[in-house]
Each structure stands twice: as C-alpha cells, then as structure tokens.
Design an enzyme around this catalytic site. Structure first.
Site, PDB file in Angstrom:
ATOM      1  N   GLY A  25      15.861  -3.537  -0.419  1.00 46.74           N
ATOM      2  CA  GLY A  25      15.109  -4.795  -0.425  1.00 46.74           C
ATOM      3  C   GLY A  25      15.254  -5.487  -1.776  1.00 46.74           C
ATOM      4  N   MET A  28       9.218  -8.151  -4.584  1.00 49.46           N
ATOM      5  CA  MET A  28       9.059  -6.940  -5.405  1.00 49.46           C
ATOM      6  C   MET A  28      10.404  -6.367  -5.816  1.00 49.46           C
ATOM      7  SD  MET A  28       6.155  -6.230  -6.401  1.00 49.46           S
ATOM      8  CE  MET A  28       6.700  -4.682  -7.115  1.00 49.46           C
ATOM      9  N   GLY A  54       6.604   1.621  -1.981  1.00 53.42           N
ATOM     10  CA  GLY A  54       5.493   0.698  -2.184  1.00 53.42           C
ATOM     11  C   GLY A  54       5.119  -0.051  -0.922  1.00 53.42           C
ATOM     12  N   THR A  96       3.667  -1.329   2.464  1.00 58.25           N
ATOM     13  CA  THR A  96       2.367  -1.107   3.100  1.00 58.25           C
ATOM     14  C   THR A  96       2.457  -1.436   4.596  1.00 58.25           C
ATOM     15  OG1 THR A  96       1.636  -3.356   2.625  1.00 58.25           O
ATOM     16  CG2 THR A  96       1.120  -1.667   0.981  1.00 58.25           C
ATOM     17  N   ALA A 118       2.488   4.917  -2.747  1.00 62.53           N
ATOM     18  CA  ALA A 118       1.194   4.347  -3.134  1.00 62.53           C
ATOM     19  C   ALA A 118       1.140   2.887  -2.713  1.00 62.53           C
ATOM     20  CB  ALA A 118       1.011   4.453  -4.645  1.00 62.53           C
ATOM     21  N   MET A 163       0.779   0.243  -7.082  1.00 55.63           N
ATOM     22  CA  MET A 163       1.369   1.042  -8.164  1.00 55.63           C
ATOM     23  C   MET A 163       0.760   0.714  -9.528  1.00 55.63           C
ATOM     24  SD  MET A 163       4.275   2.681  -6.967  1.00 55.63           S
ATOM     25  CE  MET A 163       4.893   2.815  -5.308  1.00 55.63           C
ATOM     26  N   HIS A 170      -4.873 -12.103  -1.001  1.00 54.16           N
ATOM     27  CA  HIS A 170      -3.444 -12.100  -1.334  1.00 54.16           C
ATOM     28  C   HIS A 170      -2.814 -13.436  -0.967  1.00 54.16           C
ATOM     29  CE1 HIS A 170      -3.883  -7.694  -1.476  1.00 54.16           C
ATOM     30  NE2 HIS A 170      -2.792  -7.713  -2.216  1.00 54.16           N
ATOM     31  N   HIS A 171      -1.603 -13.640  -1.477  1.00 58.10           N
ATOM     32  CA  HIS A 171      -0.784 -14.818  -1.174  1.00 58.10           C
ATOM     33  C   HIS A 171      -0.570 -14.998   0.334  1.00 58.10           C
ATOM     34  CE1 HIS A 171       2.612 -12.092  -0.372  1.00 58.10           C
ATOM     35  NE2 HIS A 171       2.098 -11.376  -1.373  1.00 58.10           N
ATOM     36  N   LYS A 183       1.844 -12.688   2.822  1.00 58.77           N
ATOM     37  CA  LYS A 183       1.608 -11.268   3.141  1.00 58.77           C
ATOM     38  C   LYS A 183       1.465 -11.086   4.650  1.00 58.77           C
ATOM     39  CE  LYS A 183      -1.086  -7.247   1.756  1.00 58.77           C
ATOM     40  NZ  LYS A 183       0.126  -6.423   1.663  1.00 58.77           N
ATOM     41  N   GLY A 223      -2.859  -2.590   2.053  1.00 66.26           N
ATOM     42  CA  GLY A 223      -2.813  -1.137   1.883  1.00 66.26           C
ATOM     43  C   GLY A 223      -3.778  -0.687   0.799  1.00 66.26           C
TER      44      GLY A 223
HETATM   45  P1  NAD Z   1       9.385  -9.540   0.628  1.00 65.42           P
HETATM   46  O1  NAD Z   1       9.352 -10.037   2.039  1.00 65.42           O
HETATM   47  O2  NAD Z   1       9.534 -10.527  -0.480  1.00 65.42           O
HETATM   48  O3  NAD Z   1      10.581  -8.481   0.480  1.00 65.42           O
HETATM   49  C1  NAD Z   1      10.932  -7.530   1.453  1.00 65.42           C
HETATM   50  C2  NAD Z   1      12.416  -7.229   1.296  1.00 65.42           C
HETATM   51  O4  NAD Z   1      12.779  -6.187   2.204  1.00 65.42           O
HETATM   52  C3  NAD Z   1      13.329  -8.444   1.613  1.00 65.42           C
HETATM   53  O5  NAD Z   1      14.323  -8.528   0.613  1.00 65.42           O
HETATM   54  C4  NAD Z   1      13.934  -8.049   2.959  1.00 65.42           C
HETATM   55  O6  NAD Z   1      15.205  -8.631   3.159  1.00 65.42           O
HETATM   56  C5  NAD Z   1      14.020  -6.534   2.773  1.00 65.42           C
HETATM   57  N1  NAD Z   1      14.265  -5.809   4.017  1.00 65.42           N
HETATM   58  C6  NAD Z   1      13.645  -5.981   5.212  1.00 65.42           C
HETATM   59  N2  NAD Z   1      14.186  -5.144   6.118  1.00 65.42           N
HETATM   60  C7  NAD Z   1      15.154  -4.423   5.462  1.00 65.42           C
HETATM   61  C8  NAD Z   1      16.077  -3.426   5.868  1.00 65.42           C
HETATM   62  N3  NAD Z   1      16.119  -2.987   7.125  1.00 65.42           N
HETATM   63  N4  NAD Z   1      16.919  -2.907   4.939  1.00 65.42           N
HETATM   64  C9  NAD Z   1      16.887  -3.332   3.676  1.00 65.42           C
HETATM   65  N5  NAD Z   1      16.039  -4.309   3.225  1.00 65.42           N
HETATM   66  C10 NAD Z   1      15.199  -4.828   4.136  1.00 65.42           C
HETATM   67  O7  NAD Z   1       8.071  -8.665   0.447  1.00 65.42           O
HETATM   68  P2  NAD Z   1       7.352  -8.178  -0.904  1.00 65.42           P
HETATM   69  O8  NAD Z   1       6.272  -9.134  -1.275  1.00 65.42           O
HETATM   70  O9  NAD Z   1       8.393  -7.799  -1.914  1.00 65.42           O
HETATM   71  O10 NAD Z   1       6.602  -6.875  -0.370  1.00 65.42           O
HETATM   72  C11 NAD Z   1       7.319  -5.803   0.219  1.00 65.42           C
HETATM   73  C12 NAD Z   1       6.339  -4.692   0.571  1.00 65.42           C
HETATM   74  O11 NAD Z   1       5.782  -4.139  -0.638  1.00 65.42           O
HETATM   75  C13 NAD Z   1       5.132  -5.135   1.407  1.00 65.42           C
HETATM   76  O12 NAD Z   1       4.814  -4.088   2.313  1.00 65.42           O
HETATM   77  C14 NAD Z   1       4.017  -5.296   0.389  1.00 65.42           C
HETATM   78  O13 NAD Z   1       2.729  -5.142   0.936  1.00 65.42           O
HETATM   79  C15 NAD Z   1       4.354  -4.166  -0.551  1.00 65.42           C
HETATM   80  N6  NAD Z   1       3.810  -4.266  -1.909  1.00 65.42           N
HETATM   81  C16 NAD Z   1       3.377  -3.107  -2.469  1.00 65.42           C
HETATM   82  C17 NAD Z   1       2.926  -3.092  -3.776  1.00 65.42           C
HETATM   83  C18 NAD Z   1       2.530  -1.786  -4.402  1.00 65.42           C
HETATM   84  O14 NAD Z   1       2.137  -1.756  -5.583  1.00 65.42           O
HETATM   85  N7  NAD Z   1       2.655  -0.664  -3.692  1.00 65.42           N
HETATM   86  C19 NAD Z   1       2.894  -4.277  -4.513  1.00 65.42           C
HETATM   87  C20 NAD Z   1       3.361  -5.462  -3.915  1.00 65.42           C
HETATM   88  C21 NAD Z   1       3.828  -5.431  -2.601  1.00 65.42           C
END
Ligand code: NAD
Length: 272
Positions: free
Chosen positions: A11, A16, A101, A103, A125, A128, A159-160, A163, A169
């Site tokens: 991703g 992220m 990361g 959720t 988590a 993070m 959140h934005h 989401k 999560g």
């Molecule tokens: P986003 O939509 O900007 O990014 C998701 C990425 O995953 C995109 O680049 C998409 O193309 C890619 N993707 C989707 N399917 C895929 C696949 N099969 N193979 C490879 N890549 C693939 O989303 P985001 O805001 O970056 O958030 C992503 C996740 O992280 C969400 O679940 C969000 O809730 C979570 N998050 C967790 C934390 C944490 O601290 N744990 C913080 C922020 C966001």
C-alpha cells in the site's frame, strides 16, 4: 548498509504508506527494499520515494506481493483487511516479520493474522502512536477505579471523511481496555450509536459515538460520566507521522524476536 533492516511497504501509495516510506528513509538502521500496491494502480512502476514526495529511492512500486515479501525482513502494511490477510499468509510462508496498522478486520480475518503469528513475529495495533498506547493503559486503569454503578463510559471518536470503517479500530481498542478494567468482555456491554427512543441507559454499558469530516487525522475521548462530575481522557493526533514513526519503531523491534502476536504496548515496553 549491509546490516540494515530490509523493509517492504505494501500500500506504498496510500496516505499511511507514503508516510511510512518517508519515515523508514529518515530512520537509521532500516531502508525501503520493496513496495507494492494494488494491481492496476497507476503508481505501479513508479519510484516509491517519488510517490511519497521524497527523493527517488531506486525502488519501483510493484504488484507482486509474494515476490516482494520474499525479499525483505519485515513488511509494513496499512491497506485494507482483505489485502492484509493475504499479506500475512505470504509473510508467514516467507519468514518475514510484519507490522500491521490496517483496521476493520472481522473475527475470521483476525484469526488468519493470529495463525500467521505462529510462524513469524507480527506487531498489530489499531493505533501506533505512543500517546494512544498510553491512553489505552490509562483507560483500563481509570475504568477499574470508576465502577459501572457510578460512572457511565462512552468512547467518542472523529476522523477524516475518507475513513471507511467505524467505530475506528482505536475506539474499539479503548472500549476493550475499559471493559477489561471492569473485568467484562466488550461484546457483553457494547452499545453502538444511539438513535430514536432508546430508553434509559443501563448501568455498565460502554457506548460509542462516531464523527466523520474534513481532514481530521484522529481524535479519541473516553468519557466517564458520574453524578456531579466527568472524567475525560483525550488524545488528538495532529499528523499521520506519529503512526508512521510508531510503525517503523515496531518494525525495528521485530528484529530477532520470536514468532508471536504483539501490540504497541510490547514495543514500548509497557507489557512483557
Ligand atoms: P488509503 O486508502 O490512503 O491507503 C490504502 C492503500 O492500500 C492504497 O494505496 C491502496 O491502493 C492499497 N491497497 C488496497 N488493496 C491492496 C492490495 N490488495 N494490495 C496492495 N495494496 C493495496 O488508507 P490509509 O488512510 O493509508 O489507511 C490504511 C489503513 O490503515 C486503514 O485501515 C486505516 O484505518 C489504518 N490506519 C491505521 C493507523 C494505525 O496507527 N494503526 C493509522 C492510520 C490509519
């Protein structure tokens, strides 16, 4: 450097993913060795550093997750549940550690992650950041002191608008922490958003309220409302960088660790 931790970012073009690429690059002891994104995305074939808004890193974003994961020490995954589950299977096969990361995973998907963690170390988590890890510990402690007959607990999050899952999560994690503090399972006291003629609130319920809008990175409050007073624990993330920094810290922490499922409390040393 020969002994640098080889990090793969799945991703890599996501909100992220880009932060993680930049954070790995500015952290000593690790470097981005591979990146993939969803097959068919227009970023495939582009330099992962350029996509992240930093200098070129000489690593193209690919679409073959299996090949990429086989060539790295640790995979950092902020994607979507279906992809994360598949990546955890690949990491277990390849012997690569993982930092997750993502959720919104359901119980079945969580089971796949747990199975993969029998083969490799996985840090998983929903949040993070150091501050939220501390908030989780405080939430449990305060819930153990402010009992269900005197204090009502609600978790509020914002959140934005992009989401896709709710409650966050992190909010669910806070709910689990509050329930644990009271010695109960969250499922038995969980109350989703209230609407209509709800009747009076029963003792012990842990409620959730969800707000979505604009570019809010992430805000969480746990409210303990009693007669005549309220205790409110709040965390506000001002930048996604805090999550990326935590993820990279977790990736470095996996080095030499035995297989198992870990969370940020382990990484930060709050838990053995
Ligand atoms: P986003 O939509 O900007 O990014 C998701 C990425 O995953 C995109 O680049 C998409 O193309 C890619 N993707 C989707 N399917 C895929 C696949 N099969 N193979 C490879 N890549 C693939 O989303 P985001 O805001 O970056 O958030 C992503 C996740 O992280 C969400 O679940 C969000 O809730 C979570 N998050 C967790 C934390 C944490 O601290 N744990 C913080 C922020 C966001």
């Amino acid at each position: 450097m020969a002994n640098e931790l080889k990090v793969g970012v799945v991703g890599g073009s996501g909100r992220m993913g880009q932060m993680v690429v930049a954070q790995v690059t500015e952290t000593d002891g690790c470097a981005v060795f591979g990146g993939v994104d969803m097959p068919g995305q227009d970023v495939v074939g582009k330099d992962i550093g350029v996509v992240a808004g930093i200098e070129p890193l000489g690593v193209s974003i690919g679409q073959d997750a299996a090949a990429m994961i086989a060539g790295v020490d640790v995979v950092i995954d902020f994607t979507v549940p279906e992809a994360t589950v598949e990546h955890s299977r690949l990491a277990a096969q390849a012997g690569a550690a993982m930092v997750i990361g993502t959720t919104g995973l359901n119980k079945e998907q969580a089971g796949v992650i747990e199975a993969a963690a029998r083969h490799v170390p996985i840090v998983w988590a929903p949040n993070m950041s150091v501050g939220v890890t501390l908030l989780l510990a405080l939430t449990e402690q305060v819930a153990s002191i402010l009992g269900p007959n005197e204090y009502d607990i609600d978790v509020v999050e914002m959140h934005h608008k992009h989401k896709i899952d709710a409650p966050s999560g992190t909010a669910l994690g806070l709910g689990h922490a509050a329930a644990a503090g009271r010695g109960v399972e969250l499922d038995s006291v969980y109350k989703a958003a209230r609407d209509g003629i709800t009747g009076a609130r029963p003792d012990g319920e842990i409620g959730f309220a969800v707000l979505r809008g604009g570019d809010v990175v992430g805000e969480h409050s746990v409210i303990y409302a009693g007669d005549g007073e309220r205790v409110v624990l709040t965390h506000k993330a001002g930048s996604r960088k805090v999550f990326a920094a935590g993820a990279v810290r977790a990736a470095l922490w996996t080095q030499g660790r035995k297989a198992g499922l870990y969370n940020m409390r382990h990484v930060l040393g709050f838990e053995d």
